[in-house]
Enzyme design. Structure first.
Site, PDB file in Angstrom:
ATOM      1  N   ASN A 108       0.838  -1.198   0.000  1.00 49.35           N
ATOM      2  CA  ASN A 108       0.000   0.000   0.000  1.00 49.35           C
ATOM      3  C   ASN A 108       0.876   1.252   0.000  1.00 49.35           C
ATOM      4  O   ASN A 108       1.817   1.354   0.792  1.00 49.35           O
ATOM      5  CB  ASN A 108      -0.882  -0.036   1.248  1.00 49.35           C
ATOM      6  CG  ASN A 108      -2.085   0.878   1.147  1.00 49.35           C
ATOM      7  OD1 ASN A 108      -1.959   2.021   0.734  1.00 49.35           O
ATOM      8  ND2 ASN A 108      -3.243   0.362   1.528  1.00 49.35           N
TER       9      ASN A 108
ATOM     10  N   HIS B 109     -10.524  -5.812  -5.613  1.00 44.25           N
ATOM     11  CA  HIS B 109      -9.341  -5.991  -4.773  1.00 44.25           C
ATOM     12  C   HIS B 109      -9.728  -6.075  -3.307  1.00 44.25           C
ATOM     13  O   HIS B 109     -10.790  -5.629  -2.892  1.00 44.25           O
ATOM     14  CB  HIS B 109      -8.351  -4.835  -4.960  1.00 44.25           C
ATOM     15  CG  HIS B 109      -8.782  -3.551  -4.299  1.00 44.25           C
ATOM     16  ND1 HIS B 109      -9.811  -2.772  -4.778  1.00 44.25           N
ATOM     17  CD2 HIS B 109      -8.324  -2.914  -3.182  1.00 44.25           C
ATOM     18  CE1 HIS B 109      -9.965  -1.708  -3.997  1.00 44.25           C
ATOM     19  NE2 HIS B 109      -9.091  -1.769  -3.014  1.00 44.25           N
TER      20      HIS B 109
HETATM   21  O1  G1P Z   1      -7.510   1.771   2.402  1.00 40.46           O
HETATM   22  P1  G1P Z   1      -8.646   2.395   1.653  1.00 40.46           P
HETATM   23  O2  G1P Z   1      -9.414   1.410   0.816  1.00 40.46           O
HETATM   24  O3  G1P Z   1      -8.231   3.622   0.864  1.00 40.46           O
HETATM   25  O4  G1P Z   1      -9.649   2.925   2.774  1.00 40.46           O
HETATM   26  C1  G1P Z   1     -10.747   2.230   3.286  1.00 40.46           C
HETATM   27  O5  G1P Z   1     -10.364   1.134   4.096  1.00 40.46           O
HETATM   28  C2  G1P Z   1      -9.661   1.444   5.306  1.00 40.46           C
HETATM   29  C3  G1P Z   1      -9.457   0.165   6.079  1.00 40.46           C
HETATM   30  O6  G1P Z   1     -10.658  -0.430   6.496  1.00 40.46           O
HETATM   31  C4  G1P Z   1     -10.410   2.491   6.144  1.00 40.46           C
HETATM   32  O7  G1P Z   1      -9.587   2.913   7.217  1.00 40.46           O
HETATM   33  C5  G1P Z   1     -10.817   3.704   5.310  1.00 40.46           C
HETATM   34  O8  G1P Z   1     -11.629   4.574   6.087  1.00 40.46           O
HETATM   35  C6  G1P Z   1     -11.580   3.226   4.075  1.00 40.46           C
HETATM   36  O9  G1P Z   1     -11.938   4.335   3.264  1.00 40.46           O
END
Ligand code: G1P
Ligand code: G1P
Lengths: 352, 352
Positions: free
Chosen positions: A79, A169
């Site tokens: 990430n 994903h």
């Molecule tokens: O990591 P992403 O997909 O950008 O973000 C999403 O998942 C995360 C993990 O559950 C959360 O903390 C975020 O609020 C949500 O928008």
């Protein structure tokens, strides 16, 4: 990738930890936008608008500048805006009084792309494609379990649950400690085993099989049911038919029939409101890392689905004021939800 | 009003109860709709469309057929789709094994309209109008506390937190038992008092006053701060400056200065993103009913605000997969949130 040190803090009022990860705020947002309250500005979100430039697609360029492989099936990458990194050495970040308790956290966050086609969803993939995703989960667990106490594999499917990119994903966040919710599950399963000499969720499944009311579907190795204590309108749980503490304990045949029941259940979900049904999906099993040296046989592996839709493809259940200040409340009984799911067609609505 | 018996069930995995209230599913929905995932259908919600027929406005006709008073300031009525009713007598609804635990629940749910004008919000009301709402809260507590163990006063403000009607209003749900979250707060404050001989949140406020970092605003009787352990991006807590166990223990002068700090803080909230800032707001104080006979002096009254907006008037923080399966995670530090709020203008953006 920014190497900012992250931490977690303890809420002494409700006995729960919160991660503070300040390097995530600027991540790209292609997810849901709400209406601007008190104005007539409309939701300008369009989930398909950016497919050619999709940072999760094969060959896509991510905000970090990294370019994805031209992948043909699945693809995993770290990430670009992780909540956990491996950087450490800020011991001054630690506080340890009853009211001000803070710990440094370390770990790794990965994105798991299921398929090269941005328009696909797990529900629409072939058995072989789903099996490839299962193999990838297995491989990730094998790699990360020795090192991390908790490896959380999950998927936020759909804008309504905060998914920020509609490419098929899931995610994996692995940490050097056991987070609040698995810690509770650890303690309660342990206590149950000490009291009854049985694995809680194995005992639970046995009783549900007798009661029948909340079972939706079974195959040789898996049972899909609505838990007696479900909160989300169509919340469900997928359980192995035998005692399995961790994902990595699954036999080949179990992984094979997992792909089949996963596909069948996801099709039923999509058929409820004839839409690509949004959900939060997450695996939970015995903790790993330092826990590998301890007895965790009281754990039972389970896959949970928390889907928010309540009445239609557009009206979700909200975790609102009463729920966050007092107690969760649901509007349809778990038994009605189970019956609804049981009776739904097994063919995806888009194929008719 | 339908008199269906409701109940709560216990989740033994995470030690938490869930209310099952099956008579609420058909309530009118003027709240948020999400986009239909996987289709191009757009959000057709318009919060102002139904003002002339608004069931919460003076003279409005509700779905039950009841007609509201032509009220000039505030107005309270019983929720037409309550989670709790006073009906009882279904003891067959009770189950009591470790895996299947169900209790009958009784109580009352009310809607508290703050103002006759559907376009107003608390932030835009005069000090006298806010004071009228505070008096109403007081009156409701005085009436219901002798009878119910927990009286939850809360507000869901804005479509994004599940508010189903945009007329300025809050709610009250009173129950014959202590719900999961106040139960935790009860236990932890009790434990803290037993260990330290001090009231947890009084001690906490003292230390925050010394540290200064997270305090946003104070007046003679109240302090507004970002808790050290806040989860929501701009989560805050309003605390009395002295030890006050329950709302009904507040002195007249404290209620007067509550109206002032409430107005000031709500204006700051609206000024963050120059919009009518959505939030969940809820009071918590010592439990009542049967608890009135026990010592609850370890409790400190507090008003919590859980607002979801993160980056702009349209991008909220989601309680998504990782948060529901593992642990909550926030993207800006509590200290940055406090500094942002502290520096904001005290004049409502619409008045400039
Ligand atoms: O990591 P992403 O997909 O950008 O973000 C999403 O998942 C995360 C993990 O559950 C959360 O903390 C975020 O609020 C949500 O928008
Ligand atoms: O009662 P309302 O405003 O119709 O409904 C709202 O508040 C309730 C109490 O927090 C929630 O259970 C609902 O999900 C939410 O939409």
């Amino acid at each position: 990738m920014s190497k900012i040190n992250n931490f977690r803090r303890y809420n002494p009022l409700i006995d729960e930890w919160i991660i503070v990860a300040v390097n995530r705020i600027n991540r790209p947002w292609q997810g849901a936008k709400t209406e601007k309250s008190g104005s007539s500005e409309k939701n300008s979100d369009d989930v398909t608008s950016s497919i050619t430039t999709n940072p999760l697609a094969p060959g896509g360029v991510r905000s970090s500048g990294a370019k994805n492989e031209d992948y043909l099936s699945t693809f995993v990458f770290e990430n670009d805006f992780p909540s956990f990194t491996e950087f450490d050495g800020c011991a001054d970040k630690e506080e340890n009084s009853d009211l001000f308790k803070q710990q440094e956290v370390r770990g790794v966050c990965r994105v798991i792309c299921y398929h090269p086609d941005s328009q696909k969803t797990l529900a629409q993939m072939s058995l072989e494609e789903i099996r490839t995703v299962i193999n990838l989960w297995h491989q990730q667990y094998v790699e990360l379990c020795p090192k991390y106490d908790w490896v959380q594999i999950f998927e936020n499917r759909g804008a309504v649950v905060g998914c920020s990119n509609m490419h098929p994903h899931g995610q994996l966040w692995a940490s050097n400690y056991l987070p609040s919710i698995p810690q509770k599950k650890h303690d309660s399963q342990k206590k149950y085993f000490e009291k009854h000499g049985k694995v809680m969720l194995v005992d639970y499944l046995d009783q549900e099989i007798t009661k029948k009311e909340r079972i939706i579907m079974r195959n040789e190795h898996w049972t899909w049911l609505v838990p007696y204590w479900a909160f989300w309108p169509f919340e469900t749980m997928l359980l192995p038919n035998r005692h399995v503490a961790r994902f990595t304990d699954l036999m080949e045949a179990e992984k094979q029939s997992l792909s089949a029941i996963l596909r069948d259940l996801l099709i039923k979900y999509d058929n409820i409101f004839q839409c690509s049904f949004p959900y939060m999906m997450g695996w939970s099993g015995a903790p790993t890392g330092t826990y590998l040296k301890t007895d965790c046989s009281f754990w039972q592996l389970h896959l949970s689905f928390f889907p928010p839709l309540l009445r239609s493809a557009t009206v979700p259940k909200f975790l609102a004021g009463y729920e966050v200040f007092a107690e969760k409340q649901r509007d349809i009984s778990p038994e009605v939800a189970a019956a609804t799911l049981r009776e739904l067609d097994g063919v995806h609505y888009s194929c008719k």
